[in-house]
Design a protein around this motif. Sequence first.
Motif, mmCIF file in Angstrom:
data_model
loop_
_atom_site.group_PDB
_atom_site.id
_atom_site.type_symbol
_atom_site.label_atom_id
_atom_site.label_comp_id
_atom_site.label_asym_id
_atom_site.label_seq_id
_atom_site.Cartn_x
_atom_site.Cartn_y
_atom_site.Cartn_z
ATOM 1 N N ILE A 9 0.840 -1.199 0.000
ATOM 2 C CA ILE A 9 0.000 0.000 0.000
ATOM 3 C C ILE A 9 0.871 1.243 0.000
ATOM 4 O O ILE A 9 0.621 2.195 -0.746
ATOM 5 N N GLN A 33 -9.697 -8.848 2.154
ATOM 6 C CA GLN A 33 -8.877 -7.659 2.393
ATOM 7 C C GLN A 33 -9.352 -6.487 1.536
ATOM 8 O O GLN A 33 -9.414 -5.355 2.001
ATOM 9 N N LEU A 37 -10.661 -2.949 2.930
ATOM 10 C CA LEU A 37 -10.017 -1.709 2.504
ATOM 11 C C LEU A 37 -11.007 -0.781 1.798
ATOM 12 O O LEU A 37 -11.007 0.433 2.030
ATOM 13 N N ILE A 56 -6.466 4.298 -1.247
ATOM 14 C CA ILE A 56 -6.998 2.949 -0.992
ATOM 15 C C ILE A 56 -7.659 2.393 -2.242
ATOM 16 O O ILE A 56 -7.416 1.241 -2.627
ATOM 17 N N THR A 60 -6.683 -1.036 -4.291
ATOM 18 C CA THR A 60 -7.579 -2.186 -4.475
ATOM 19 C C THR A 60 -8.131 -2.288 -5.893
ATOM 20 O O THR A 60 -8.685 -3.312 -6.260
#
Length: 111
Positions: A9, A33, A37, A56, A60
């Motif tokens: 990240i 996850q 997130l 974020i 993702t």
Amino acid sequence: MTDELKKQIAEKQGQQGFIKVTDSPVSGLTDEQKVLLNRKGNALYNEGDIESARRIFTTTGYSDGLTRVGDKYMENNESINALKQYVLAHNKKKSEPIYEDIAKIISSMLK
């Protein structure tokens, strides 16, 4: 969150510039996850922390979140930043009008 996930990240967050080298999400994230997130990203977005949410959603690969961040940039007259989010989200409907505006500007400059 695992140390490896935190590292991935952090690496994604450090990327700057208009064109991102890759638009694929961090590999190795489980679906669970990603869900966690994305929920955190949505909460940050709703609290007004658009930049943290953007990081974020980029990590993702959450296209809906990226599109909403792009919409927020458009509201703030930041069309280049918006374009980047729309491209990452693969949202041609929102990116094409910005491309057209850029083309008009370049065309008028060339005249």
